[in-house]
Design a protein around this motif. Structure first.
Motif, PDB file in Angstrom:
ATOM      1  N   TRP A 127       3.049  -3.937  -4.048  1.00 42.27           N
ATOM      2  CA  TRP A 127       3.127  -3.257  -2.756  1.00 42.27           C
ATOM      3  C   TRP A 127       1.735  -2.906  -2.227  1.00 42.27           C
ATOM      4  N   ALA A 128       0.715  -3.598  -2.654  1.00 42.61           N
ATOM      5  CA  ALA A 128      -0.661  -3.203  -2.346  1.00 42.61           C
ATOM      6  C   ALA A 128      -1.025  -3.321  -0.873  1.00 42.61           C
ATOM      7  N   GLN A 129      -0.322  -4.157  -0.121  1.00 41.72           N
ATOM      8  CA  GLN A 129      -0.635  -4.278   1.299  1.00 41.72           C
ATOM      9  C   GLN A 129       0.552  -4.872   2.040  1.00 41.72           C
ATOM     10  N   GLY A 130       0.594  -4.622   3.351  1.00 41.43           N
ATOM     11  CA  GLY A 130       1.590  -5.241   4.202  1.00 41.43           C
ATOM     12  C   GLY A 130       2.949  -4.564   4.205  1.00 41.43           C
ATOM     13  N   PHE A 131       3.925  -5.302   4.743  1.00 50.53           N
ATOM     14  CA  PHE A 131       5.277  -4.780   4.968  1.00 50.53           C
ATOM     15  C   PHE A 131       6.179  -5.084   3.776  1.00 50.53           C
ATOM     16  N   ALA A 152      -3.237   0.592 -14.799  1.00 55.61           N
ATOM     17  CA  ALA A 152      -2.205   1.189 -13.947  1.00 55.61           C
ATOM     18  C   ALA A 152      -2.695   2.502 -13.356  1.00 55.61           C
ATOM     19  N   SER A 153      -4.001   2.723 -13.374  1.00 55.86           N
ATOM     20  CA  SER A 153      -4.545   4.016 -12.953  1.00 55.86           C
ATOM     21  C   SER A 153      -4.496   4.220 -11.449  1.00 55.86           C
ATOM     22  N   VAL A 154      -4.510   3.145 -10.677  1.00 57.35           N
ATOM     23  CA  VAL A 154      -4.498   3.285  -9.219  1.00 57.35           C
ATOM     24  C   VAL A 154      -3.067   3.348  -8.714  1.00 57.35           C
ATOM     25  N   LEU A 194     -16.778  -0.964  -4.913  1.00 55.67           N
ATOM     26  CA  LEU A 194     -17.175  -2.085  -5.755  1.00 55.67           C
ATOM     27  C   LEU A 194     -15.940  -2.566  -6.531  1.00 55.67           C
ATOM     28  N   PRO A 195     -15.779  -3.868  -6.750  1.00 55.63           N
ATOM     29  CA  PRO A 195     -16.732  -4.945  -6.507  1.00 55.63           C
ATOM     30  C   PRO A 195     -16.668  -5.533  -5.110  1.00 55.63           C
ATOM     31  N   GLY A 196     -16.061  -4.836  -4.143  1.00 59.57           N
ATOM     32  CA  GLY A 196     -15.994  -5.339  -2.782  1.00 59.57           C
ATOM     33  C   GLY A 196     -14.667  -6.004  -2.472  1.00 59.57           C
ATOM     34  N   ARG A 197     -14.582  -6.583  -1.278  1.00 59.00           N
ATOM     35  CA  ARG A 197     -13.349  -7.210  -0.810  1.00 59.00           C
ATOM     36  C   ARG A 197     -13.478  -8.739  -0.806  1.00 59.00           C
ATOM     37  N   LEU A 198     -12.404  -9.398  -1.174  1.00 58.46           N
ATOM     38  CA  LEU A 198     -12.332 -10.860  -1.114  1.00 58.46           C
ATOM     39  C   LEU A 198     -10.945 -11.226  -0.608  1.00 58.46           C
ATOM     40  N   PHE A 199     -10.896 -11.929   0.528  1.00 61.60           N
ATOM     41  CA  PHE A 199      -9.628 -12.271   1.171  1.00 61.60           C
ATOM     42  C   PHE A 199      -8.787 -11.009   1.409  1.00 61.60           C
ATOM     43  N   CYS A 200      -9.453  -9.919   1.768  1.00 63.69           N
ATOM     44  CA  CYS A 200      -8.767  -8.630   1.933  1.00 63.69           C
ATOM     45  C   CYS A 200      -9.549  -7.784   2.933  1.00 63.69           C
ATOM     46  N   ARG A 201      -9.455  -8.146   4.200  1.00 54.97           N
ATOM     47  CA  ARG A 201     -10.274  -7.503   5.218  1.00 54.97           C
ATOM     48  C   ARG A 201      -9.793  -6.083   5.533  1.00 54.97           C
ATOM     49  N   PRO A 202     -10.710  -5.198   5.890  1.00 55.91           N
ATOM     50  CA  PRO A 202     -10.324  -3.857   6.365  1.00 55.91           C
ATOM     51  C   PRO A 202      -9.433  -3.997   7.596  1.00 55.91           C
ATOM     52  N   THR A 223      -4.480   1.773  -1.799  1.00 54.82           N
ATOM     53  CA  THR A 223      -4.803   0.605  -2.626  1.00 54.82           C
ATOM     54  C   THR A 223      -5.962  -0.230  -2.105  1.00 54.82           C
ATOM     55  N   HIS A 224      -6.355  -0.025  -0.854  1.00 54.96           N
ATOM     56  CA  HIS A 224      -7.342  -0.883  -0.182  1.00 54.96           C
ATOM     57  C   HIS A 224      -6.885  -2.339  -0.197  1.00 54.96           C
ATOM     58  N   GLY A 225      -5.575  -2.529  -0.233  1.00 61.19           N
ATOM     59  CA  GLY A 225      -5.026  -3.886  -0.235  1.00 61.19           C
ATOM     60  C   GLY A 225      -5.218  -4.635  -1.530  1.00 61.19           C
ATOM     61  N   GLY A 226      -5.765  -3.944  -2.529  1.00 55.37           N
ATOM     62  CA  GLY A 226      -6.114  -4.604  -3.786  1.00 55.37           C
ATOM     63  C   GLY A 226      -7.578  -5.019  -3.822  1.00 55.37           C
ATOM     64  N   GLN A 227      -8.212  -5.049  -2.631  1.00 56.21           N
ATOM     65  CA  GLN A 227      -9.626  -5.425  -2.435  1.00 56.21           C
ATOM     66  C   GLN A 227      -9.927  -6.871  -2.813  1.00 56.21           C
ATOM     67  N   ILE A 228      -9.571  -7.294  -4.013  1.00 53.89           N
ATOM     68  CA  ILE A 228      -9.737  -8.687  -4.412  1.00 53.89           C
ATOM     69  C   ILE A 228      -8.356  -9.334  -4.413  1.00 53.89           C
ATOM     70  N   VAL A 229      -8.162 -10.304  -3.526  1.00 49.72           N
ATOM     71  CA  VAL A 229      -6.865 -10.974  -3.415  1.00 49.72           C
ATOM     72  C   VAL A 229      -7.037 -12.454  -3.738  1.00 49.72           C
ATOM     73  N   ILE A 230      -6.179 -12.952  -4.592  1.00 45.34           N
ATOM     74  CA  ILE A 230      -6.202 -14.370  -4.966  1.00 45.34           C
ATOM     75  C   ILE A 230      -5.157 -15.089  -4.122  1.00 45.34           C
ATOM     76  N   PRO A 231      -5.581 -15.980  -3.221  1.00 43.22           N
ATOM     77  CA  PRO A 231      -4.625 -16.646  -2.323  1.00 43.22           C
ATOM     78  C   PRO A 231      -3.469 -17.290  -3.085  1.00 43.22           C
ATOM     79  N   GLY A 232      -2.264 -17.000  -2.626  1.00 49.18           N
ATOM     80  CA  GLY A 232      -1.072 -17.562  -3.248  1.00 49.18           C
ATOM     81  C   GLY A 232      -0.557 -16.779  -4.433  1.00 49.18           C
ATOM     82  N   LEU A 233      -1.386 -15.868  -4.962  1.00 52.20           N
ATOM     83  CA  LEU A 233      -0.993 -15.108  -6.151  1.00 52.20           C
ATOM     84  C   LEU A 233      -0.907 -13.604  -5.909  1.00 52.20           C
TER      85      LEU A 233
END
Length: 276
Positions: A236-240, A228-230, A258-266, A189-199
């Motif tokens: 469950w995109a990241q973490g425990f 739902a393709s990914v 693309l479009p890159g990572r936001l609040f979702c570091r490698p 999932t790459h953590g979702g790549q774009i993460v909205i804090p709190g959401l």
């Protein structure tokens, strides 16, 4: 792409409790790396070098790689293994393949052979025992392949014995609830790549919004289609996570799309095992 849109490498450390873990395995340290997408665009040499250095500095008992070493074209795997051969682990390096590693008909064999050539053990619906018979390590075929068949593998295990399962796509945790899985390690999932804090991951938020918009409106605005393709379970995109009685950790990966990572570091994940 990487330099502009990735963000700095993060080291995530956690302790995972495993019921009935043998005393000899207490404190064993695992390092997980995932989703390299090594293709000259999505992962910088600097990031990869740092990830390898962090891994070796942890002095792991076992290194676990959870797929997507390349992006469709398998050719870059031959350059990637020149970097991965510097990884150091007391009990070896074990790997599974991701959906990008099997994109072309010949890719699975090419990626597998390359990793094997530097001593990395590639598991495809197989069980290994790098830490002994008291903690089997299962490596499943990618869930998007025709060979994904956890029944044939998981039914070989003793349900009274703890186990670790490597499965590239975290959606498989839903199916794996039929067996005891003390720790599933996934990526994809790459953590979702774009993460909205709190959401949470942007894809999760997007899907929730799209589902609440009338179908007639969605049809007039194509980008409101539910994606739902990914994965199905973006939660469950990241973490425990605990899924039923099982446990799973999802690594955010090293590569970036693309479009890159936001609040979702490698990330590099360092996991210490202890008895529950």
């Amino acid at each position: 792409m990487h330099w502009l849109l990735s963000g700095p490498l993060s080291t995530e450390e956690l302790t995972v409790n495993i019921a009935g873990l043998s005393a000899s395995l207490q404190g064993k340290k695992l390092v997980q790396l995932s989703d390299f997408h090594y293709d000259g665009l999505r992962l910088s040499e600097d990031m990869l070098e740092k990830a390898i250095a962090v891994t070796n500095e942890a002095k792991p008992d076992l290194i676990l790689l959870t797929g997507d070493y390349v992006t469709d074209d398998p050719t870059p795997i031959h350059q990637l293994i020149l970097r991965l051969k510097h990884l150091q682990s007391r009990s070896g390096i074990y790997a599974i393949l991701g959906n990008h590693d099997i994109h072309y008909k010949h890719a699975k064999a090419e990626v597998t052979n390359a990793l094997t050539s530097i001593g990395i053990h590639v598991l495809w619906n197989e069980i290994a025992y790098p830490l002994g018979k008291e903690l089997p390590l299962v490596g499943l075929a990618d869930s998007w392949s025709r060979e994904f068949n956890p029944v044939s593998v998981m039914n070989q295990l003793n349900p009274n014995t703890p186990c670790i399962v490597l499965s590239h796509n975290p959606d498989t945790a839903e199916t794996l609830q039929a067996w005891r899985v003390d720790l599933q390690l996934s990526g994809h999932t790459h953590g979702g790549q774009i993460v909205i804090p709190g959401l949470g991951p942007g894809a999760l938020v997007y899907n929730k919004i799209a589902k609440n918009i009338p179908l007639a409106v969605r049809r007039r605005v194509p980008f409101l289609e539910v994606n739902a393709s990914v994965v199905k379970h973006w939660e469950w995109a990241q973490g425990f996570h605990r899924i039923g009685k099982n446990q799973m950790y999802v690594n955010r990966g090293l590569g970036t799309y693309l479009p890159g990572r936001l609040f979702c570091r490698p990330e590099v994940t360092i996991i210490t095992l202890q008895s529950e």
